[in-house]
Design a protein around this motif. Structure first.
Motif, PDB file in Angstrom:
ATOM      1  N   GLN A  87      21.153 -35.363  37.945  1.00  0.00           N
ATOM      2  CA  GLN A  87      20.516 -36.686  37.992  1.00  0.00           C
ATOM      3  C   GLN A  87      19.093 -36.665  37.428  1.00  0.00           C
ATOM      4  O   GLN A  87      18.358 -37.631  37.579  1.00  0.00           O
ATOM      5  CB  GLN A  87      20.501 -37.202  39.431  1.00  0.00           C
ATOM      6  N   GLY A  88      18.700 -35.548  36.810  1.00  0.00           N
ATOM      7  CA  GLY A  88      17.377 -35.464  36.199  1.00  0.00           C
ATOM      8  C   GLY A  88      16.276 -35.020  37.138  1.00  0.00           C
ATOM      9  O   GLY A  88      15.101 -35.004  36.753  1.00  0.00           O
ATOM     10  N   ILE A  89      16.613 -34.645  38.344  1.00  0.00           N
ATOM     11  CA  ILE A  89      15.597 -34.263  39.334  1.00  0.00           C
ATOM     12  C   ILE A  89      14.921 -32.952  38.930  1.00  0.00           C
ATOM     13  O   ILE A  89      13.692 -32.853  38.935  1.00  0.00           O
ATOM     14  CB  ILE A  89      16.222 -34.162  40.740  1.00  0.00           C
ATOM     15  N   GLY A  90      15.710 -31.958  38.578  1.00  0.00           N
ATOM     16  CA  GLY A  90      15.150 -30.673  38.161  1.00  0.00           C
ATOM     17  C   GLY A  90      14.275 -30.821  36.934  1.00  0.00           C
ATOM     18  O   GLY A  90      13.187 -30.245  36.860  1.00  0.00           O
ATOM     19  N   ARG A  91      14.714 -31.604  35.974  1.00  0.00           N
ATOM     20  CA  ARG A  91      13.934 -31.825  34.755  1.00  0.00           C
ATOM     21  C   ARG A  91      12.604 -32.513  35.080  1.00  0.00           C
ATOM     22  O   ARG A  91      11.555 -32.140  34.562  1.00  0.00           O
ATOM     23  CB  ARG A  91      14.751 -32.666  33.769  1.00  0.00           C
ATOM     24  N   LEU A  92      12.647 -33.512  35.943  1.00  0.00           N
ATOM     25  CA  LEU A  92      11.424 -34.203  36.354  1.00  0.00           C
ATOM     26  C   LEU A  92      10.453 -33.217  37.007  1.00  0.00           C
ATOM     27  O   LEU A  92       9.244 -33.246  36.742  1.00  0.00           O
ATOM     28  CB  LEU A  92      11.746 -35.342  37.317  1.00  0.00           C
ATOM     29  N   LEU A  93      10.965 -32.330  37.841  1.00  0.00           N
ATOM     30  CA  LEU A  93      10.114 -31.335  38.502  1.00  0.00           C
ATOM     31  C   LEU A  93       9.534 -30.352  37.492  1.00  0.00           C
ATOM     32  O   LEU A  93       8.356 -29.972  37.601  1.00  0.00           O
ATOM     33  CB  LEU A  93      10.902 -30.622  39.599  1.00  0.00           C
ATOM     34  N   LEU A  94      10.314 -29.949  36.507  1.00  0.00           N
ATOM     35  CA  LEU A  94       9.801 -29.067  35.445  1.00  0.00           C
ATOM     36  C   LEU A  94       8.663 -29.737  34.678  1.00  0.00           C
ATOM     37  O   LEU A  94       7.616 -29.126  34.427  1.00  0.00           O
ATOM     38  CB  LEU A  94      10.913 -28.696  34.462  1.00  0.00           C
ATOM     39  N   VAL A  95       8.868 -30.983  34.316  1.00  0.00           N
ATOM     40  CA  VAL A  95       7.837 -31.730  33.586  1.00  0.00           C
ATOM     41  C   VAL A  95       6.582 -31.860  34.435  1.00  0.00           C
ATOM     42  O   VAL A  95       5.458 -31.675  33.946  1.00  0.00           O
ATOM     43  CB  VAL A  95       8.369 -33.107  33.136  1.00  0.00           C
ATOM     44  N   ARG A  96       6.754 -32.136  35.730  1.00  0.00           N
ATOM     45  CA  ARG A  96       5.591 -32.263  36.611  1.00  0.00           C
ATOM     46  C   ARG A  96       4.816 -30.947  36.680  1.00  0.00           C
ATOM     47  O   ARG A  96       3.581 -30.936  36.677  1.00  0.00           O
ATOM     48  CB  ARG A  96       6.013 -32.712  37.997  1.00  0.00           C
ATOM     49  N   ALA A  97       5.515 -29.821  36.732  1.00  0.00           N
ATOM     50  CA  ALA A  97       4.844 -28.513  36.758  1.00  0.00           C
ATOM     51  C   ALA A  97       4.009 -28.326  35.492  1.00  0.00           C
ATOM     52  O   ALA A  97       2.851 -27.880  35.563  1.00  0.00           O
ATOM     53  CB  ALA A  97       5.863 -27.392  36.905  1.00  0.00           C
ATOM     54  N   GLU A  98       4.575 -28.690  34.347  1.00  0.00           N
ATOM     55  CA  GLU A  98       3.842 -28.557  33.087  1.00  0.00           C
ATOM     56  C   GLU A  98       2.627 -29.479  33.067  1.00  0.00           C
ATOM     57  O   GLU A  98       1.538 -29.075  32.648  1.00  0.00           O
ATOM     58  CB  GLU A  98       4.769 -28.860  31.915  1.00  0.00           C
ATOM     59  N   GLU A  99       2.787 -30.706  33.531  1.00  0.00           N
ATOM     60  CA  GLU A  99       1.671 -31.655  33.586  1.00  0.00           C
ATOM     61  C   GLU A  99       0.569 -31.154  34.502  1.00  0.00           C
ATOM     62  O   GLU A  99      -0.622 -31.266  34.180  1.00  0.00           O
ATOM     63  CB  GLU A  99       2.157 -33.028  34.063  1.00  0.00           C
ATOM     64  N   GLU A 100       0.956 -30.591  35.636  1.00  0.00           N
ATOM     65  CA  GLU A 100      -0.034 -30.098  36.588  1.00  0.00           C
ATOM     66  C   GLU A 100      -0.781 -28.897  36.023  1.00  0.00           C
ATOM     67  O   GLU A 100      -1.997 -28.773  36.200  1.00  0.00           O
ATOM     68  CB  GLU A 100       0.630 -29.753  37.924  1.00  0.00           C
ATOM     69  N   ALA A 101      -0.071 -28.008  35.346  1.00  0.00           N
ATOM     70  CA  ALA A 101      -0.738 -26.862  34.713  1.00  0.00           C
ATOM     71  C   ALA A 101      -1.772 -27.353  33.703  1.00  0.00           C
ATOM     72  O   ALA A 101      -2.916 -26.883  33.692  1.00  0.00           O
ATOM     73  CB  ALA A 101       0.286 -25.946  34.047  1.00  0.00           C
ATOM     74  N   SER A 102      -1.402 -28.313  32.874  1.00  0.00           N
ATOM     75  CA  SER A 102      -2.333 -28.881  31.892  1.00  0.00           C
ATOM     76  C   SER A 102      -3.511 -29.552  32.585  1.00  0.00           C
ATOM     77  O   SER A 102      -4.666 -29.361  32.193  1.00  0.00           O
ATOM     78  CB  SER A 102      -1.625 -29.907  31.003  1.00  0.00           C
TER      79      SER A 102
END
Length: 150
Positions: A87-102
């Protein structure tokens, strides 16, 4: 229904443990023991890391654990309840991790996975992570991967 993310609180520790156990159970036969995330005390994880809870329709369905280390910004764990996969949950969490690192000023983030979890290694490679080390730690053979952020 939309997926929302919120900071975890101590009361989420029970859900976190259940979610991780469900998400990682499939790997036990492959690696011959419980994966590292299944061995964690989630009260401690929530108290000492950046932990987000993913909710779908107001119900917790996944989690993201990140933290700063000597090697950089670590994407320590992503887990989604198996019944909510796809349902895209894992992908959303991956993107959030990348955004937070940036957001925190990092040029990259890294993760590790068990070397027998080939599907995970292939998935991470497809989305831009590159292997940079293999290590034996706590009885686990781990593959370390890093993604440069643009």
């Amino acid at each position: 229904m939309s997926i929302t993310l919120r900071q975890a609180v101590d009361a989420d520790a029970g859900f976190a443990a259940v979610c991780v156990a469900a998400a990682y159970a499939q790997w036990i036969p492959l690696i011959g023991r419980k994966p590292g995330p299944m061995l964690e005390d989630y009260h401690t994880v929530i108290a000492t890391n950046q932990v987000l809870i993913a909710e779908l329709g107001g119900q917790p369905v996944g989690l993201l654990v990140t933290r700063q280390t000597d090697e950089g910004f670590l994407l320590d764990n992503i887990a989604v309840l198996p019944e909510c996969a796809g349902q895209g949950i894992g992908r959303l969490l991956l993107v959030r991790a990348e955004e937070e690192a940036s957001r925190q000023g990092y040029q990259s983030l890294y993760l590790y996975t068990n070397e027998r979890m080939i599907e995970n290694i292939e998935l991470y490679a497809r989305i831009g992570y590159r292997e940079y080390a293999r290590r034996q730690e706590n009885g686990f053979r781990r593959v370390y991967m890093r993604k440069q952020l643009g």
